[in-house]
Scaffold this motif. Sequence first.
Motif, mmCIF file in Angstrom:
data_model
loop_
_atom_site.group_PDB
_atom_site.id
_atom_site.type_symbol
_atom_site.label_atom_id
_atom_site.label_comp_id
_atom_site.label_asym_id
_atom_site.label_seq_id
_atom_site.Cartn_x
_atom_site.Cartn_y
_atom_site.Cartn_z
ATOM 1 N N ALA A 123 -53.758 20.110 -7.373
ATOM 2 C CA ALA A 123 -53.005 18.953 -7.869
ATOM 3 C C ALA A 123 -53.915 17.932 -8.535
ATOM 4 C CB ALA A 123 -52.236 18.302 -6.707
ATOM 5 N N PHE A 124 -55.015 17.599 -7.901
ATOM 6 C CA PHE A 124 -55.875 16.548 -8.440
ATOM 7 C C PHE A 124 -56.740 17.010 -9.597
ATOM 8 C CE2 PHE A 124 -55.507 13.902 -4.388
ATOM 9 C CZ PHE A 124 -54.643 13.023 -5.009
ATOM 10 N N ALA A 125 -56.933 18.326 -9.753
ATOM 11 C CA ALA A 125 -57.620 18.813 -10.949
ATOM 12 C C ALA A 125 -56.799 18.453 -12.186
ATOM 13 C CB ALA A 125 -57.823 20.324 -10.870
ATOM 14 N N VAL A 126 -55.480 18.586 -12.060
ATOM 15 C CA VAL A 126 -54.574 18.254 -13.161
ATOM 16 C C VAL A 126 -54.509 16.744 -13.359
ATOM 17 C CG1 VAL A 126 -52.181 18.372 -13.968
ATOM 18 C CG2 VAL A 126 -53.202 20.335 -12.786
ATOM 19 N N ILE B 15 -47.070 15.130 -9.010
ATOM 20 C CA ILE B 15 -48.238 15.927 -8.631
ATOM 21 C C ILE B 15 -49.257 15.056 -7.908
ATOM 22 C CG2 ILE B 15 -50.176 17.280 -9.514
ATOM 23 C CD1 ILE B 15 -48.388 18.166 -11.820
ATOM 24 N N MET B 16 -49.447 13.829 -8.378
ATOM 25 C CA MET B 16 -50.424 12.931 -7.771
ATOM 26 C C MET B 16 -50.037 12.578 -6.337
ATOM 27 S SD MET B 16 -51.789 9.234 -9.166
ATOM 28 C CE MET B 16 -50.217 8.398 -8.905
ATOM 29 N N TYR B 17 -48.784 12.208 -6.129
ATOM 30 C CA TYR B 17 -48.349 11.845 -4.782
ATOM 31 C C TYR B 17 -48.348 13.064 -3.859
ATOM 32 C CZ TYR B 17 -46.936 7.328 -6.700
ATOM 33 O OH TYR B 17 -46.927 6.092 -7.302
ATOM 34 N N PRO C 186 -50.654 -0.110 -4.248
ATOM 35 C CA PRO C 186 -51.044 0.496 -2.965
ATOM 36 C C PRO C 186 -50.171 1.667 -2.524
ATOM 37 C CG PRO C 186 -49.840 -1.522 -2.579
ATOM 38 C CD PRO C 186 -50.025 -1.424 -4.076
ATOM 39 N N ALA C 187 -49.300 2.163 -3.398
ATOM 40 C CA ALA C 187 -48.396 3.252 -2.996
ATOM 41 C C ALA C 187 -49.174 4.463 -2.481
ATOM 42 C CB ALA C 187 -47.508 3.651 -4.175
ATOM 43 N N GLU C 188 -50.256 4.829 -3.176
ATOM 44 C CA GLU C 188 -51.049 5.975 -2.740
ATOM 45 C C GLU C 188 -51.696 5.716 -1.384
ATOM 46 O OE1 GLU C 188 -53.198 8.693 -5.641
ATOM 47 O OE2 GLU C 188 -53.289 6.765 -6.683
ATOM 48 N N LEU C 189 -52.210 4.520 -1.210
ATOM 49 C CA LEU C 189 -52.852 4.167 0.054
ATOM 50 C C LEU C 189 -51.857 4.273 1.204
ATOM 51 C CD1 LEU C 189 -55.425 3.025 1.434
ATOM 52 C CD2 LEU C 189 -54.519 0.743 0.980
ATOM 53 N N ILE C 190 -50.672 3.719 1.010
ATOM 54 C CA ILE C 190 -49.633 3.751 2.038
ATOM 55 C C ILE C 190 -49.210 5.182 2.326
ATOM 56 C CG2 ILE C 190 -47.254 3.088 2.549
ATOM 57 C CD1 ILE C 190 -47.778 0.547 0.855
ATOM 58 N N LEU C 191 -49.089 5.998 1.279
ATOM 59 C CA LEU C 191 -48.676 7.390 1.438
ATOM 60 C C LEU C 191 -49.703 8.170 2.257
ATOM 61 C CD1 LEU C 191 -46.298 9.144 0.505
ATOM 62 C CD2 LEU C 191 -47.662 9.782 -1.493
ATOM 63 N N THR D 219 -57.079 9.124 4.826
ATOM 64 C CA THR D 219 -56.990 8.258 3.653
ATOM 65 C C THR D 219 -58.166 8.461 2.712
ATOM 66 O OG1 THR D 219 -55.776 6.606 4.940
ATOM 67 C CG2 THR D 219 -56.760 5.878 2.872
ATOM 68 N N ILE D 220 -59.355 8.574 3.257
ATOM 69 C CA ILE D 220 -60.537 8.803 2.424
ATOM 70 C C ILE D 220 -60.412 10.118 1.658
ATOM 71 C CG2 ILE D 220 -62.995 9.402 2.539
ATOM 72 C CD1 ILE D 220 -63.303 7.248 4.670
ATOM 73 N N THR D 221 -59.900 11.138 2.332
ATOM 74 C CA THR D 221 -59.716 12.426 1.663
ATOM 75 C C THR D 221 -58.687 12.314 0.542
ATOM 76 O OG1 THR D 221 -60.161 13.518 3.784
ATOM 77 C CG2 THR D 221 -59.250 14.871 2.033
ATOM 78 N N GLY D 222 -57.611 11.560 0.797
ATOM 79 C CA GLY D 222 -56.538 11.458 -0.186
ATOM 80 C C GLY D 222 -56.910 10.678 -1.432
#
Length: 220
Positions: A106-109, A14-16, A69-74, A45-48
């Motif tokens: 997704a991010f609420a969860v 859900i996070m990714y 950094p997986a989230e940053l790269i994604l 990226t800022i939004t993500g």
Amino acid sequence: MAANDPLSIGILVIMYFGDVVFAVSGALTAARYRMDVLGFVLIGTITGIGGGTIRDLLLGRPVWWTQDPAELILCVAAALITFFVAPGETNRRRGMVWADALGLAAFAVVGCHIALAFGAPFVVAVFMGMITATGGGVLRDVITNTQPMILCGQLYATTALVGSLTYATLAYLTVPGLMAETAAFLAAFTLRAAAIVFDIRMGPPGEFLRIGASKDSTSE
């Protein structure tokens, strides 16, 4: 849940997923303003990762993407792909709104789960879920000089709050993780989708809800 427990597969998925759709929503906003590729990457990226960063700073926990950094790269990858395949002008606003709706749910969860795992009280965890879900979108809108959706009467923070509260309640009742995550995601997304389709907004004093009252519906 313990603070040092690794995130479950369900929460990671859900996070990714939230990272990707939020980064796309940011990149589509950059497309509306005809930004260059670096603008796409920056806004996407800022939004993500913006909401999660605010959450971690408020909780006093290490900011997740600085450790992994997986989230940053994604987010960077999603923004770059959007740069090359961005839809036409008429579909950019619609795409941004629906991608944002998915990221919001997704991010609420995810935000609520992480706060609970960190040991935050029930009420604080619910609030952190809402912050995680709305923070990136607010940063996106402020940086691009767009009226933040959270401030124009739309059912925005309210839908994030519903999703976060649903997850926290189900977790408190020890409902299995995947079931609680799915139910909370659907609760937030369904409410947000209904608000987009039917243009449901919070009204001024004396008018709790306004349905179809706006000429600039976000579904257009």
